[in-house]
Design a protein around this motif. Structure first.
Motif, PDB file in Angstrom:
ATOM      1  N   GLN A 173      50.975  52.669  32.682  1.00 21.93           N
ATOM      2  CA  GLN A 173      52.383  52.271  33.149  1.00 21.93           C
ATOM      3  C   GLN A 173      52.366  50.728  33.402  1.00 21.93           C
ATOM      4  OE1 GLN A 173      53.323  54.785  36.551  1.00 21.93           O
ATOM      5  NE2 GLN A 173      54.326  56.125  35.020  1.00 21.93           N
ATOM      6  N   LEU A 179      37.017  52.349  37.220  1.00 21.16           N
ATOM      7  CA  LEU A 179      36.484  51.917  38.614  1.00 21.16           C
ATOM      8  C   LEU A 179      37.954  50.660  38.859  1.00 21.16           C
ATOM      9  CD1 LEU A 179      33.017  51.397  38.660  1.00 21.16           C
ATOM     10  CD2 LEU A 179      34.310  53.290  39.486  1.00 21.16           C
ATOM     11  N   ARG A 180      38.748  51.032  39.503  1.00 25.60           N
ATOM     12  CA  ARG A 180      39.823  50.325  39.740  1.00 25.60           C
ATOM     13  C   ARG A 180      39.327  49.232  40.889  1.00 25.60           C
ATOM     14  NH1 ARG A 180      42.047  55.140  40.774  1.00 25.60           N
ATOM     15  NH2 ARG A 180      43.824  56.092  39.653  1.00 25.60           N
ATOM     16  N   TRP A 227      37.925  60.910  31.123  1.00 31.54           N
ATOM     17  CA  TRP A 227      37.460  59.377  31.401  1.00 31.54           C
ATOM     18  C   TRP A 227      37.528  58.971  32.628  1.00 31.54           C
ATOM     19  CZ3 TRP A 227      40.402  55.135  32.968  1.00 31.54           C
ATOM     20  CH2 TRP A 227      39.830  53.988  33.133  1.00 31.54           C
ATOM     21  N   GLY A 249      40.552  39.383  32.321  1.00 31.58           N
ATOM     22  CA  GLY A 249      39.822  38.060  31.791  1.00 31.58           C
ATOM     23  C   GLY A 249      40.360  37.626  30.362  1.00 31.58           C
ATOM     24  N   ARG A 304      29.654  42.140  29.208  1.00 31.26           N
ATOM     25  CA  ARG A 304      28.261  42.764  28.993  1.00 31.26           C
ATOM     26  C   ARG A 304      28.528  43.965  27.869  1.00 31.26           C
ATOM     27  NH1 ARG A 304      28.028  45.379  34.957  1.00 31.26           N
ATOM     28  NH2 ARG A 304      29.943  46.678  34.818  1.00 31.26           N
ATOM     29  N   GLY A 310      46.381  54.800  33.069  1.00 29.60           N
ATOM     30  CA  GLY A 310      47.808  55.473  33.066  1.00 29.60           C
ATOM     31  C   GLY A 310      48.788  54.958  32.174  1.00 29.60           C
ATOM     32  N   LEU A 325      47.244  48.529  39.695  1.00 30.51           N
ATOM     33  CA  LEU A 325      48.236  47.898  39.152  1.00 30.51           C
ATOM     34  C   LEU A 325      47.622  46.739  37.990  1.00 30.51           C
ATOM     35  CD1 LEU A 325      51.084  47.687  41.631  1.00 30.51           C
ATOM     36  CD2 LEU A 325      50.981  49.357  39.630  1.00 30.51           C
ATOM     37  N   ALA A 347      36.537  37.173  36.433  1.00 27.41           N
ATOM     38  CA  ALA A 347      37.586  38.299  36.296  1.00 27.41           C
ATOM     39  C   ALA A 347      36.446  39.574  36.005  1.00 27.41           C
ATOM     40  CB  ALA A 347      38.304  37.950  35.341  1.00 27.41           C
ATOM     41  N   SER A 381      39.807  48.749  31.939  1.00 29.78           N
ATOM     42  CA  SER A 381      41.127  48.511  30.937  1.00 29.78           C
ATOM     43  C   SER A 381      40.837  49.371  29.722  1.00 29.78           C
ATOM     44  CB  SER A 381      40.999  47.184  30.635  1.00 29.78           C
ATOM     45  OG  SER A 381      41.200  46.175  31.754  1.00 29.78           O
ATOM     46  N   ILE A 434      46.791  50.022  27.289  1.00 25.76           N
ATOM     47  CA  ILE A 434      46.175  48.728  27.591  1.00 25.76           C
ATOM     48  C   ILE A 434      44.791  48.504  26.613  1.00 25.76           C
ATOM     49  CG2 ILE A 434      44.440  50.095  29.145  1.00 25.76           C
ATOM     50  CD1 ILE A 434      44.819  47.742  31.264  1.00 25.76           C
ATOM     51  N   GLY A 476      45.008  59.621  37.338  1.00 28.57           N
ATOM     52  CA  GLY A 476      45.440  59.766  38.563  1.00 28.57           C
ATOM     53  C   GLY A 476      44.156  59.943  39.214  1.00 28.57           C
ATOM     54  N   HIS A 512      42.772  43.575  41.125  1.00 30.73           N
ATOM     55  CA  HIS A 512      44.114  44.092  40.656  1.00 30.73           C
ATOM     56  C   HIS A 512      44.446  45.700  41.030  1.00 30.73           C
ATOM     57  CE1 HIS A 512      43.792  40.136  38.990  1.00 30.73           C
ATOM     58  NE2 HIS A 512      45.110  40.296  38.838  1.00 30.73           N
TER      59      HIS A 512
HETATM   60  C1  LIG Z   1      42.690  56.138  36.149  1.00 27.41           C
HETATM   61  C2  LIG Z   1      43.345  54.755  36.318  1.00 27.41           C
HETATM   62  C3  LIG Z   1      44.526  54.869  35.893  1.00 27.41           C
HETATM   63  C4  LIG Z   1      45.391  53.404  36.044  1.00 27.41           C
HETATM   64  N1  LIG Z   1      46.581  53.446  35.610  1.00 27.41           N
HETATM   65  C5  LIG Z   1      47.343  52.253  35.715  1.00 27.41           C
HETATM   66  C6  LIG Z   1      48.597  52.024  35.217  1.00 27.41           C
HETATM   67  O1  LIG Z   1      49.157  53.207  35.223  1.00 27.41           O
HETATM   68  N2  LIG Z   1      49.212  50.906  35.409  1.00 27.41           N
HETATM   69  C7  LIG Z   1      48.626  49.778  35.846  1.00 27.41           C
HETATM   70  O2  LIG Z   1      49.312  48.950  36.042  1.00 27.41           O
HETATM   71  N3  LIG Z   1      47.247  49.849  36.077  1.00 27.41           N
HETATM   72  C8  LIG Z   1      46.693  50.965  36.178  1.00 27.41           C
HETATM   73  N4  LIG Z   1      45.303  51.099  36.396  1.00 27.41           N
HETATM   74  C9  LIG Z   1      44.481  49.926  36.910  1.00 27.41           C
HETATM   75  C10 LIG Z   1      43.848  49.098  35.984  1.00 27.41           C
HETATM   76  O3  LIG Z   1      43.524  49.798  34.717  1.00 27.41           O
HETATM   77  C11 LIG Z   1      43.132  48.160  36.302  1.00 27.41           C
HETATM   78  O4  LIG Z   1      43.518  47.369  37.418  1.00 27.41           O
HETATM   79  C12 LIG Z   1      42.761  47.159  35.350  1.00 27.41           C
HETATM   80  O5  LIG Z   1      42.238  47.387  34.144  1.00 27.41           O
HETATM   81  C13 LIG Z   1      41.593  45.977  35.886  1.00 27.41           C
HETATM   82  O6  LIG Z   1      41.448  45.113  34.809  1.00 27.41           O
HETATM   83  P1  LIG Z   1      39.976  43.964  34.820  1.00 27.41           P
HETATM   84  O7  LIG Z   1      40.368  43.278  33.839  1.00 27.41           O
HETATM   85  O8  LIG Z   1      40.195  43.311  36.408  1.00 27.41           O
HETATM   86  O9  LIG Z   1      39.022  44.918  34.923  1.00 27.41           O
HETATM   87  P2  LIG Z   1      38.158  45.471  34.001  1.00 27.41           P
HETATM   88  O10 LIG Z   1      38.916  46.084  32.732  1.00 27.41           O
HETATM   89  O11 LIG Z   1      37.112  46.259  34.458  1.00 27.41           O
HETATM   90  O12 LIG Z   1      37.087  44.336  33.323  1.00 27.41           O
HETATM   91  C14 LIG Z   1      36.133  43.697  33.673  1.00 27.41           C
HETATM   92  C15 LIG Z   1      35.254  43.317  32.821  1.00 27.41           C
HETATM   93  O13 LIG Z   1      34.025  42.669  33.153  1.00 27.41           O
HETATM   94  C16 LIG Z   1      32.923  42.925  32.460  1.00 27.41           C
HETATM   95  N5  LIG Z   1      31.849  42.941  33.388  1.00 27.41           N
HETATM   96  C17 LIG Z   1      31.616  43.343  34.562  1.00 27.41           C
HETATM   97  N6  LIG Z   1      30.303  43.247  35.214  1.00 27.41           N
HETATM   98  C18 LIG Z   1      29.882  42.225  34.348  1.00 27.41           C
HETATM   99  C19 LIG Z   1      28.492  41.529  34.349  1.00 27.41           C
HETATM  100  N7  LIG Z   1      27.613  41.525  35.088  1.00 27.41           N
HETATM  101  N8  LIG Z   1      28.136  40.568  32.992  1.00 27.41           N
HETATM  102  C20 LIG Z   1      29.238  40.713  32.203  1.00 27.41           C
HETATM  103  N9  LIG Z   1      30.371  41.393  32.191  1.00 27.41           N
HETATM  104  C21 LIG Z   1      30.797  42.091  33.194  1.00 27.41           C
HETATM  105  C22 LIG Z   1      33.161  44.494  32.407  1.00 27.41           C
HETATM  106  O14 LIG Z   1      32.376  44.841  30.978  1.00 27.41           O
HETATM  107  C23 LIG Z   1      34.540  44.438  31.984  1.00 27.41           C
HETATM  108  O15 LIG Z   1      34.963  44.444  30.574  1.00 27.41           O
HETATM  109  C24 LIG Z   1      44.486  52.288  36.419  1.00 27.41           C
HETATM  110  C25 LIG Z   1      43.082  52.398  36.881  1.00 27.41           C
HETATM  111  C26 LIG Z   1      42.470  53.628  36.536  1.00 27.41           C
HETATM  112  C27 LIG Z   1      41.176  53.714  36.901  1.00 27.41           C
END
Ligand SMILES: Cc1cc2nc3c(=O)[nH]c(=O)nc-3n(C[C@H](O)[C@H](O)[C@H](O)COP(=O)(O)OP(=O)(O)OC[C@H]3O[C@@H](n4cnc5c(N)ncnc54)[C@H](O)[C@@H]3O)c2cc1C
Length: 438
Positions: free
Chosen positions: A46, A364-365, A361, A12, A31, A44, A392, A261, A40, A200, A322, A389
């Motif tokens: 990477q 949720l991917r 920590w 986002g 929120r 990990g 990754l 997002a 985020s 991140i 992981g 996503h």
């Molecule tokens: C253990 C782990 C290791 C990882 N390692 C890697 C790595 O090494 N390399 C890599 O590329 N990726 C990695 N990932 C994946 C990556 O972290 C995620 O794909 C990415 O952070 C997702 O980003 P996002 O912005 O889509 O979701 P988020 O970061 O979850 O953002 C979504 C946002 O929406 C908000 N939201 C949700 N519902 C509501 C609502 N109803 N009202 C208002 N706000 C709301 C949340 O508060 C949040 O801030 C890893 C993930 C995990 C869990």
């Protein structure tokens, strides 16, 4: 044009940055009290174009069966009376054929490569400091059979233009001397010099600050509750988003366009307006340790294949992440999984870190069965998706933000990716050429 972005994770926030640059009036709603507080937050680290092969691949079904019910399994399905989980599982199995896997890898490499270039450009423009290490990613194997199996994946990546080079155990230790303690266990590895790592959370919060300076408005502590629609057929659109603000008041926020997002939580919101996303939360764990002896802790970002862990040095901290558990939206910490991470890290890098005070920590991917994200249009003319996503999101986040800003602005995105709701002739140039096979 006024655009509301729902969610302030990496995806986002990157969307907001590029939408603002495209000249729009942007508001981001989240929120949490700040950006990057959910998935985020502590991943990990990477930026790994080289690891574009999705979990759904021809070897996955057998492995999943083997791991079923094992508390320390790298990927654990906890079967629930949950229709979405079962449907997602069936769809995951369909993505495991060689042809689907090859197609998905091509998509992921395209957006990931574009995204890494975009991240590098944002870094150069903004100067955000996020413990970035541009030293490549080193993948090592302690199981001879897994190493042999990996040769095909590495070869495919090279064919796609990703320099994932297969190396022997001596070379592994030469690239990362901190692995010397387990040299005798290493079967081999591969190294991709162009990959990177970094924090991140530091990057996303830094980018959010730059967004604010550029004029983006963030509304934190604000819960999105529903989307309101108007019109029908081709004229159907979103008229407003309903939120509960920081004072507990319901409000309707209006805009010309809306971008979803919200990570894993995009699924229920989209579903409420009849958009059925195949998106399921995949809980993952991380542990962060304070580095005690910098010489013994790795500098190069690593992937420990045997334990399905990724390891990144973030300044004076070591982040190890992981495992995946498909078990609904719970973020509860399972002590067995936490201890397994510390046990393995201590084994790899004895005395390198303060292992007695780990910070555990979970996140949720937002997983699609194919690990290919939803980026693009919906049946509502002014509602866009940037979600799903999966494993990754850090790797694909910046490029996805740039692409969605192009799409919302009515421009052709730079790359030829399977954008949601868009015909191939409206996509950009091919970034990778792919051998036809599978
Ligand atoms: C253990 C782990 C290791 C990882 N390692 C890697 C790595 O090494 N390399 C890599 O590329 N990726 C990695 N990932 C994946 C990556 O972290 C995620 O794909 C990415 O952070 C997702 O980003 P996002 O912005 O889509 O979701 P988020 O970061 O979850 O953002 C979504 C946002 O929406 C908000 N939201 C949700 N519902 C509501 C609502 N109803 N009202 C208002 N706000 C709301 C949340 O508060 C949040 O801030 C890893 C993930 C995990 C869990």
């Amino acid at each position: 044009m006024k655009v509301i972005v729902l969610g302030a994770g990496i995806v986002g926030t990157a969307s907001a940055w590029f939408l603002q640059k495209a000249g729009h009036d942007v508001t981001v709603i989240d929120r949490q009290p700040g950006a990057a507080q959910e998935t985020s937050f502590a991943n990990g680290g990477q930026i790994s174009v080289s690891h574009a092969e999705p979990w759904a691949n021809p070897s996955a079904p057998l492995k999943l069966l083997k791991w079923l019910g094992r508390e320390d399994a790298p990927l654990l399905f906890r079967l629930r009376p949950d229709w979405l989980q079962w449907r997602w599982g069936l769809s995951f199995l369909r993505e495991c054929t060689p042809a689907r896997t090859a197609h998905n890898i091509r998509q992921i490499v395209t957006i990931a490569e574009y995204s890494r270039q975009t991240l590098q450009a944002v870094r150069a423009e903004t100067g955000i400091a996020y413990d970035c290490e541009a030293r490549g990613i080193l993948h090592f194997y302690t199981d001879e059979a897994e190493f042999r199996q990996s040769l095909a994946a590495a070869k495919l990546m090279r064919e796609l233009g990703v320099p994932r080079n297969t190396i022997d155990a001596d070379e592994v230790v030469r690239i990362e001397p901190a692995l010397a303690a387990i040299r005798h266990k290493i079967a081999g590895g591969d190294f991709t010099a162009t990959d990177e790592s970094g924090d991140i959370y530091k990057f996303t919060t830094g980018l959010a600050q730059h967004c604010v300076q550029a004029g983006v408005q963030f509304r934190f502590d604000t819960q999105v509750t529903r989307l309101l629609t108007e019109g029908s057929g081709a004229a159907a659109k979103i008229s407003a988003v309903e939120v509960i603000d920081e004072h507990g008041r319901h409000q309707l926020l209006r805009a010309d366009s809306f971008v979803i997002a919200m990570g894993s939580f995009s699924q229920p919101l989209a579903k409420s307006v009849g958009i059925d996303l195949m998106l399921y939360p995949g809980k993952g764990y991380s542990a962060t340790y304070q580095v005690r002896d910098p010489e013994r802790a790795p500098q190069v970002s690593l992937t420990d294949d045997g334990h399905k862990l990724v390891i990144s040095r973030l300044g004076d901290r070591l982040r190890v992440a992981g495992t995946a558990e498909l078990n609904g939206y719970t973020r509860e910490l399972n002590p067995v999984r936490c201890e397994a991470i510390t046990h393995r890290t201590r084994e790899l890098f004895p005395n390198a870190c303060d292992y007695d005070n780990p910070q555990y920590w979970t996140g949720l991917r937002p997983l699609t069965p194919s690990n290919v994200p939803y980026i693009g249009k919906t049946k509502f003319a002014n509602l866009y998706l940037n979600t799903g996503h999966g494993t990754l999101g850090w790797t694909m986040g910046c490029g996805s933000g740039k692409a969605i800003a192009d799409i919302v602005s009515g421009r052709r995105p730079d790359i030829d990716f399977a954008f949601t709701g868009m015909a191939p002739q409206h996509r950009g140039r091919p970034l990778v050429s792919v051998p036809a096979k599978g």
